[in-house]
Scaffold this motif. Sequence first.
Motif, short mmCIF file in Angstrom:
data_model
loop_
_atom_site.label_atom_id
_atom_site.label_comp_id
_atom_site.label_asym_id
_atom_site.label_seq_id
_atom_site.Cartn_x
_atom_site.Cartn_y
_atom_site.Cartn_z
N THR A 83 2.53 1.83 -3.47
CA THR A 83 1.57 1.79 -4.69
C THR A 83 0.97 3.27 -4.70
O THR A 83 0.94 3.75 -5.94
N THR A 116 -5.38 -2.22 -1.91
CA THR A 116 -5.15 -1.33 -2.73
C THR A 116 -6.25 -1.21 -3.63
O THR A 116 -6.70 -0.29 -3.97
N VAL A 163 0.70 -1.20 -0.04
CA VAL A 163 -0.07 -0.05 -0.03
C VAL A 163 0.88 1.23 0.01
O VAL A 163 0.55 2.36 -0.66
#
Length: 351
Positions: free
Chosen positions: A121, A336, A118
């Motif tokens: 990203t 995500t 996370v």
Amino acid sequence: MTPAGVGMGTWARARARVLLALALFAVVLLGAGVPLLSERARCRMFGIGCEHPSGPPPLPAAALPGRQPLTPLEAASQGAYVALGDSFSSGEGAYALPDDLAPENRCHRTSRSYVHTVSRTFEFAGGSRFFACAGARTEHFFTSKAGEPPQVEHADAGTSLITLSIGGNDLGFTKVLAGCILALPWSGACQGQDAGLEARKPVLRQELTRIVRSLRERSPRARVILLGYPRLFGEREGAALDNLGVADQRWLNAQGKELNDLVHEVARAADGELAQQGAPGSVEFIDVYSAFTGHEVGTGVPYVNGLDVDLSAFKVKIHSYHPNAAGYTALAELVTRQVRQGPGRPLNQWR
């Protein structure tokens, strides 16, 4: 300008008498309860009767010219990301670096947790902070564990995204699993723990609600995302595993599903209140119960560790029944995706 043939003084006196008569007439009407002007008009013209500032009320932020709603990702990334919770968030069960099992890493925050995916990203304006701790219970959101501050204290007004998993340790799932594994086969001792689990669930519901409210108070604009727990055992016809009969495996799966439902209900109730109030932020739930379908304990390519016993100490190793690296990758995909998609309703935040 005066009427022809009327002097200035005479006209002024006549106009004054007319105005006086009108004023007296107005007093009579007002005394009789007949309003001559609306409250807004009296406020605007004479500055009286103004219970509120004159002029129309301010427009809500959403209606201001040029204001556009934030996307779920924009709302989540405008501040800091804070990762909280227990071992299923700390990364217990998947180790790749020496630091993952270093003695000073008492919370067992590992390099394979979904939290790192996370953080990589998305670009969080306030950075990312990782405070999930293996073995954490709901109480550790308000009290210290492993020498660290209470977990809620890591959230603040600059936090825009919070992820957490919590509740499994409150229900004592580690002890329940141990009780199942150590029970004599077909003794019924595994499922006999049901009464203890049921007694602990109402307390867990209250504590989860308390956690969510506290996080919302500290981070009123944050998206708070709660994760459930993955199913450990397959639902198809199987065989005994780690001294767990098929009936025991199904019972354990059912208990995990009930835990997920409880967490989901708390999140849904909290988010419903926010939506009704038009408040910013959200409380969301990710259902990861089926995330390991086809990859449960005992399958060819499992996403979760099975039983591992230290025979010299006759002790179950801590990574038992926790996700492995592939499992945390699967969890990362779900998290995500949720960050991008949002709760499916307006977040009441604008740019």
